[in-house]
Design a protein around this motif. Structure first.
Motif, mmCIF file in Angstrom:
data_model
loop_
_atom_site.group_PDB
_atom_site.id
_atom_site.type_symbol
_atom_site.label_atom_id
_atom_site.label_comp_id
_atom_site.label_asym_id
_atom_site.label_seq_id
_atom_site.Cartn_x
_atom_site.Cartn_y
_atom_site.Cartn_z
ATOM 1 N N ILE A 440 42.168 46.880 45.270
ATOM 2 C CA ILE A 440 40.935 46.937 46.065
ATOM 3 C C ILE A 440 41.230 47.604 47.404
ATOM 4 O O ILE A 440 40.483 48.463 47.864
ATOM 5 N N ARG A 444 39.377 51.013 48.753
ATOM 6 C CA ARG A 444 38.276 50.850 49.693
ATOM 7 C C ARG A 444 38.147 52.023 50.658
ATOM 8 O O ARG A 444 37.113 52.222 51.274
ATOM 9 N N LEU A 447 35.561 54.262 49.319
ATOM 10 C CA LEU A 447 34.533 53.437 48.688
ATOM 11 C C LEU A 447 33.174 54.112 48.643
ATOM 12 O O LEU A 447 32.460 54.030 47.639
ATOM 13 N N SER A 448 32.811 54.822 49.713
ATOM 14 C CA SER A 448 31.444 55.328 49.746
ATOM 15 C C SER A 448 31.291 56.589 48.885
ATOM 16 O O SER A 448 30.174 57.021 48.638
ATOM 17 N N ILE A 449 32.402 57.170 48.413
ATOM 18 C CA ILE A 449 32.258 58.351 47.544
ATOM 19 C C ILE A 449 32.629 58.002 46.100
ATOM 20 O O ILE A 449 31.904 58.331 45.167
ATOM 21 N N PRO A 451 33.336 54.757 44.276
ATOM 22 C CA PRO A 451 33.468 53.293 44.339
ATOM 23 C C PRO A 451 34.187 52.667 43.142
ATOM 24 O O PRO A 451 34.643 51.542 43.244
ATOM 25 N N ALA A 454 37.678 50.669 43.371
ATOM 26 C CA ALA A 454 37.746 49.345 44.001
ATOM 27 C C ALA A 454 36.826 48.363 43.307
ATOM 28 O O ALA A 454 37.083 47.162 43.293
ATOM 29 N N LEU A 455 35.749 48.884 42.716
ATOM 30 C CA LEU A 455 34.737 48.017 42.122
ATOM 31 C C LEU A 455 35.276 47.287 40.898
ATOM 32 O O LEU A 455 35.000 46.100 40.699
ATOM 33 N N ALA A 458 37.503 44.420 41.795
ATOM 34 C CA ALA A 458 36.684 43.435 42.505
ATOM 35 C C ALA A 458 35.910 42.588 41.503
ATOM 36 O O ALA A 458 35.876 41.357 41.605
#
Lengths: 482, 348
Positions: A440, A444, A447-449, A451, A454-455, A458
């Protein structure tokens, strides 16, 4: 090779129906909650046998609607997985391919459930778990990850090496075909590639093994420490209790993350402090088992002495090979006798997790002992002339097992969260370790490009901890029934 | 009551002293000091150079003496070099003989200097703590009402559909640590992959200018994890109250259900959650560290991570003092509050 879609050809038929059903289910549940909060529970009818029930209200209609839509939804989701197991990626897309890779896990789960439900009346508390839906769901989630971890460690599930990087696969979305795939390679990155072009799916499966190994064992050790210190603190009370409670509160008042940072940095590891702590903490199981057996067979020296010699000798050997590792401060055992070496990072993580958990267990056990020592059977044992340790370990402890088992499940979940926290801050475990927290943390940054990297871990962590919480809830419910 | 608070304060002081000593001990172990000397001096220092660098600054003295200096009960170090320059802990180089302070520690209000930020620790802590205070304030504002409403609604009719769905919800939130829910929220609501982009994935600007867009995700991330536990405790205490004799009497008298819940049950059901809420605050501190790292919000938690990863001794000590004091004060308030709220204990 074509990129895979999430549900493949099967999805073309089923996706719309599934989505519609899911939406209907959601709306029905919300409506039910609203009705319930508004106080509409329906008309009360007296049945012929004298019991009361409600019927004929909009609420009941909704309740049965929720039930049947739910059943249909579960059936549909199962269909995706069943088609996947037999059809694989060509029929079921990514979900199908995942389901096919997980085949050993499904078989093991089915076997476990079939056997357990078949013999549930003979299995005590474990068998009773299968009377509670919540408990069964929790148990299924937990066993899913346990089997995934075990089979993953046997290299049965993973599609690629979790450490190997494949050029051209960096940050690729789920279902991307492997670039430059050769004969015999698995053709896709099922859940995409991470920022170092490694397969996310294989890493999550390997990470499950790390968690499944460390979390229960660390919790077990924390329980040994907590029980060995908590029982006398509660039983004798007085000065001993004051001192031990003060120390426990001291550790509990520490912010966990600060403690981790202080214990796990390389400079502290170089001083050997974690090794000394390991030497202290790991001796508690020895004391526990030794006192347990000694208290039981104290009056029969002919059994006790050989038993203690064998058991303590064996445990002592394991203890010594656990704590002594070449290259660290403690290196007592010669290499030929040393059974195994724990990698430095893992040992440090293990020790700090045990250290953080033990005080809470101590407080629980102490509270239980304080309560139980006033019972009549304890007084009876005292009148019989039993020693204090016999009373603590063979009278008080078995009667405190209910809350302790429930707390054990909860605490494994909490330990999993702590392990994730350590990984999230990049502490302890090596940076390429596939455990979920580290993954993760790696994912992270983008993460915004991208995801997915990490998802996926998670969600894995979420489902495992959720499963443990549900399991604990089911156990609590069932153990309160009798 | 007064004696009780006094005893608790004494115990608090002892705990704080023990804990800061442990932090002091760990940060002052030799490998840490060696690293400090090398990062402050230069990386290619020889063993002897490190030794003398540390010796000049009083780092090689006895651990208890050093701790006493930090506390301000032992005189600060003074080193006279061969060329006659005199340096000391409590005064600038070559200050006049009679303007030299002997003591400079926490008791004198001097928290030292941060080596990483090159700034006064006291001012650093106060600005960062204000930022975190803002975050915590919003978290409590969201978390407490949400948790109480969920708990009361679930607990007023045990075993109903409402109870089951709300209990499942609260179990799910307790099973989702901040770094998981934060990642999921950012992925869904702030990433280009899902295309929603309702919120921002970073809260750096929220320190000066907190808007709904940049502050909602961090707040809800911490609030959700903390709320599940409070909600479950509220539910437990609500179900207990709802089975009490006086509630049955009220029902038999024909009091309406909403009236029973709001006027009769609620007040008694809220005693236990109060304690839990207070005890939950130290746990929020943990969440704050994670969320501030994840959302890059430069508050107290972020400071803790910076201080700990750089072994910034003075800063780390101040950070641990603050967090330990927060833990102990919330414990004290929860104890006093419990006594005060519960008439059975208050009167006896």
């Amino acid at each position: 090779m074509e990129p895979l879609t999430w549900t493949g050809p099967l999805g073309a038929y089923l996706d719309t129906i599934t989505l519609a059903l899911a939406a209907a289910f959601f709306v029905a549940v919300l409506a039910m909650i609203a009705l319930n909060a508004a106080g509409a529970t329906g008309r009360v009818v007296t049945n012929p046998d004298g019991t009361l029930s409600t019927s004929g209200s909009p609420y009941d209609l909704l309740a049965s609607a929720v039930k049947w839509i739910g059943v249909a939804l579960i059936g549909l989701v199962l269909a995706y997985f069943v088609v996947g197991v037999f059809g694989g990626p060509d029929a079921g897309g990514i979900v199908g391919a995942l389901s096919q890779r997980m085949t050993p896990v499904w078989i093991a789960l089915l076997l476990t459930f079939a056997i357990s439900i078949g013999f549930k009346r003979k299995l005590g508390l474990y068998g009773k778990l299968f009377d509670s839906t919540v408990g069964m769901i929790g148990f299924a989630l937990v066993m899913f990850w346990v089997f995934t971890g075990v089979f993953g460690a046997l290299d049965m599930i993973i599609t690629h090496d979790p450490l190997s990087q494949v050029s051209g696969m960096k940050n690729k979305v789920p279902g991307t075909p492997l670039s430059g795939a050769e004969e015999g390679d698995y053709q896709w990155y099922l859940l995409g590639g991470d920022n170092l072009a490694r397969d996310v799916f294989s890493r999550v499966v390997k990470g499950a093994w790390v968690v499944v190994q460390i979390a229960p064992l660390a919790t077990l050790f924390a329980f040994m420490v907590g029980i060995t210190l908590g029982l006398p603190a509660g039983f004798y009370a007085g000065k001993l209790d004051t001192v031990l409670s003060f120390i426990a509160n001291l550790i509990l008042a520490f912010p966990v993350i600060l403690l981790f940072y202080l214990l796990v940095t390389p400079e502290i590891v170089a001083t050997g402090l974690p090794n000394y702590m390991a030497a202290v903490l790991f001796i508690f199981p020895l004391i526990f088992v030794g006192v347990l057996l000694n208290a039981r067979y104290y009056t029969q020296p002919s059994i006790r002495t050989p038993l203690l010699l064998v058991v303590l000798g064996f445990l002592g050997w394991i203890y010594l090979s656990l704590i002594s590792a070449s290259g660290t401060k403690i290196n007592i055992l010669p290499a030929s006798l040393d059974l195994f070496d724990i990698p430095g990072g893992i040992l440090v993580v293990f020790v700090s997790v045990v250290f953080v958990n033990a005080p809470t267990v101590f407080r629980i056990v102490r509270g239980l002992a304080l309560d139980i020592k006033t019972r009549d059977y304890v007084a009876a044992a005292q009148t019989r002339g039993e020693g204090p340790w016999y009373i603590m370990l063979w009278e008080i402890l078995p009667n405190a097992r209910g809350p302790l088992i429930v707390d054990f499940c909860l605490r494994i979940g909490y330990t999993t969260i702590l392990l994730g926290t350590l990984g999230f801050f990049g502490l302890g475990l090596p940076p390429e370790s596939p455990d979920w927290g580290t993954t993760i943390n790696d994912g992270r940054r983008l993460l915004s490009i991208y995801p997915h990297a990490a998802l996926v871990p998670a969600l894995a962590l979420l489902t495992l901890v959720l499963g443990l919480n549900l399991l604990a809830d089911g156990l609590r419910e069932e153990s309160l029934k009798d | 009551m007064g004696l009780f608070i006094l005893r608790r304060l004494g115990l608090m002081l002892l705990t704080a002293l023990c804990l800061t000593f442990i932090v002091f001990f760990l940060t002052n172990l030799y490998p840490n000091l060696e690293k400090l000397a090398k990062t402050q001096g230069n990386f290619r220092m020889s063993e002897e150079a490190v030794e003398s660098w540390l010796g000049d600054r009083g780092y090689t003295d006895n651990m208890f003496v050093k701790y006493g200096r930090w506390l301000g009960v032992a005189p600060g170090w003074v080193t006279e070099k061969e060329d006659g320059t005199v340096t000391g802990q409590c005064f600038a180089e070559n200050a006049l003989e009679d303007s030299r302070d002997r003591y400079c520690g926490v008791l004198q209000g001097d928290w030292g200097r941060s080596l990483v930020f090159k700034d006064d620790v006291a001012s650093l802590i106060s600005t960062r703590l204000a930022a975190t205070g803002k975050l915590m304030g919003f978290v409590l504002l969201v978390m407490v009402p949400m948790a109480l409403i969920v708990g009361v609604l679930a607990g007023m009719r045990e075993g109903s559909g409402l109870d089951r769905s709300l209990s499942t919800f609260s179990i799910t939130t307790t099973a989702t640590p901040e770094y998981v829910s934060g990642v999921i929220f950012v992925a869904i609501f702030a990433s280009s992959a899902f295309g929603l982009k309702w919120f921002k994935g970073s809260a750096t600007q929220a320190i000066e200018n907190a808007t709904f867009e940049n502050f909602f995700l961090p707040v809800i991330t911490i609030a959700l994890y903390g709320m599940g536990y409070i909600a479950r405790m509220t539910r437990a205490s609500m179900t207990e109250v709802m089975t009490a004799q006086y509630i049955r009497t009220a029902r038999l008298k024909g009091v309406s259900f909403p009236n029973i819940v709001l006027k009769h049950a609620l007040r008694n059901a809220l005693i236990a959650p109060f304690t839990v809420i207070m005890l939950q605050i130290p746990w929020l501190l943990n969440g704050v560290v994670i969320v501030e790292t994840l959302f890059n919000y430069k508050g107290f938690g972020w400071l803790l991570v910076q201080a700990a990863s750089n072994n910034d001794i003075q800063l780390l000590l101040a950070v641990s003092v603050v967090s330990v004091v927060v833990v102990l004060i919330t414990q004290l308030i929860s104890d006093i509050g419990y006594v005060y709220l519960n008439p059975r204990i208050r009167i006896s």
